[in-house]
Design a protein around this motif. Structure first.
Motif, mmCIF file in Angstrom:
data_model
loop_
_atom_site.group_PDB
_atom_site.id
_atom_site.type_symbol
_atom_site.label_atom_id
_atom_site.label_comp_id
_atom_site.label_asym_id
_atom_site.label_seq_id
_atom_site.Cartn_x
_atom_site.Cartn_y
_atom_site.Cartn_z
ATOM 1 N N ALA A 65 0.845 -1.194 0.000
ATOM 2 C CA ALA A 65 0.000 0.000 0.000
ATOM 3 C C ALA A 65 0.882 1.246 0.000
ATOM 4 O O ALA A 65 1.961 1.259 0.602
ATOM 5 N N GLY B 273 -1.752 -5.310 -7.539
ATOM 6 C CA GLY B 273 -2.786 -5.610 -6.553
ATOM 7 C C GLY B 273 -2.697 -4.766 -5.299
ATOM 8 O O GLY B 273 -3.572 -4.836 -4.435
ATOM 9 N N LEU C 12 -2.527 -1.198 -2.970
ATOM 10 C CA LEU C 12 -3.480 -0.103 -2.855
ATOM 11 C C LEU C 12 -2.818 1.273 -2.827
ATOM 12 O O LEU C 12 -1.699 1.428 -2.329
ATOM 13 N N LYS D 236 -6.521 0.417 -6.819
ATOM 14 C CA LYS D 236 -5.752 -0.831 -6.805
ATOM 15 C C LYS D 236 -4.901 -0.900 -8.062
ATOM 16 O O LYS D 236 -5.389 -0.674 -9.166
#
Length: 204
Positions: A101, A128, A130, A202
């Motif tokens: 992330a 994938g 964030l 994403k």
């Protein structure tokens, strides 16, 4: 710019408080899978420390040594550890492995470097992974005229729009991309009604 932030963060009081940003907290409170998170232009550590308390492995950077000192102090007080680098974005290079992330909370960059910085930071994010972002939207300039205490850059070119952010992060699918009016109560420099943009995306 470095001198400005060292002065602001050099005071004993936390300029933007010690509690996490509300939007960031709401997102992270709903994420069950934890991993490595990178906080860009993290300042005094309120969001990074919260993520560490939630069980994330935290990496952060800011150009201000005073910001790092305050962040590490807050982490110590909360009983967690964070990996904090003092660096400008241009100098980061391979400072970070891929992360799960990327968090940008009020990380505003000049128009001429904004897109390049955003795309550089996005390269640190795994497929994938964030992107979580809250920033002042361009119409925030009107809020500042009513209430200067709400804070934020006073140059409209340093405020963001939905269109700019969509263009800056072309390799992301946007789960949330919105303008919103929020009431900020973050330290002494974010006080009052603000116009912001929220992003949750994403990476493809």
């Amino acid at each position: 710019m470095k001198e400005f932030w060292n002065t602001r963060y050099g005071e004993s009081i936390y300029a933007y408080g010690i509690e996490p940003n509300i939007f960031f907290k709401e997102v992270f409170d709903q994420l069950f899978q934890k991993g490595v998170v990178l906080f860009a232009a993290e300042g005094e550590g309120r969001n990074a420390v919260y993520a560490a308390q939630k069980g994330w492995q935290v990496k952060a950077f800011d150009l201000s040594i005073e910001a790092k000192n305050k962040a590490l102090l807050l982490a110590k007080q909360r009983g967690v550890e964070i990996d904090y680098v003092v660096s400008e974005i241009d100098s980061l290079g391979d400072s970070f492995d891929l992360v799960d992330a990327l968090v940008l909370i009020y990380a505003h960059f000049p128009k001429e470097v904004r897109k390049g910085y955003h795309q550089q930071l996005s390269r640190y994010v795994k497929t994938g992974g964030l992107l979580v972002l809250e920033a002042f939207e361009k119409k925030h300039i009107e809020k500042q005229l009513v209430n200067p205490k709400v804070g934020g850059p006073n140059q409209i070119d340093m405020l963001y729009s939905i269109e700019e952010l969509r263009d800056d992060f072309p390799n992301f699918d946007f789960l949330l991309l919105e303008e919103a009016d929020v009431v900020l109560n973050e330290g002494i420099f974010h006080q009052g009604e603000a116009r912001v943009v929220h992003v949750l995306a994403k990476k493809r």
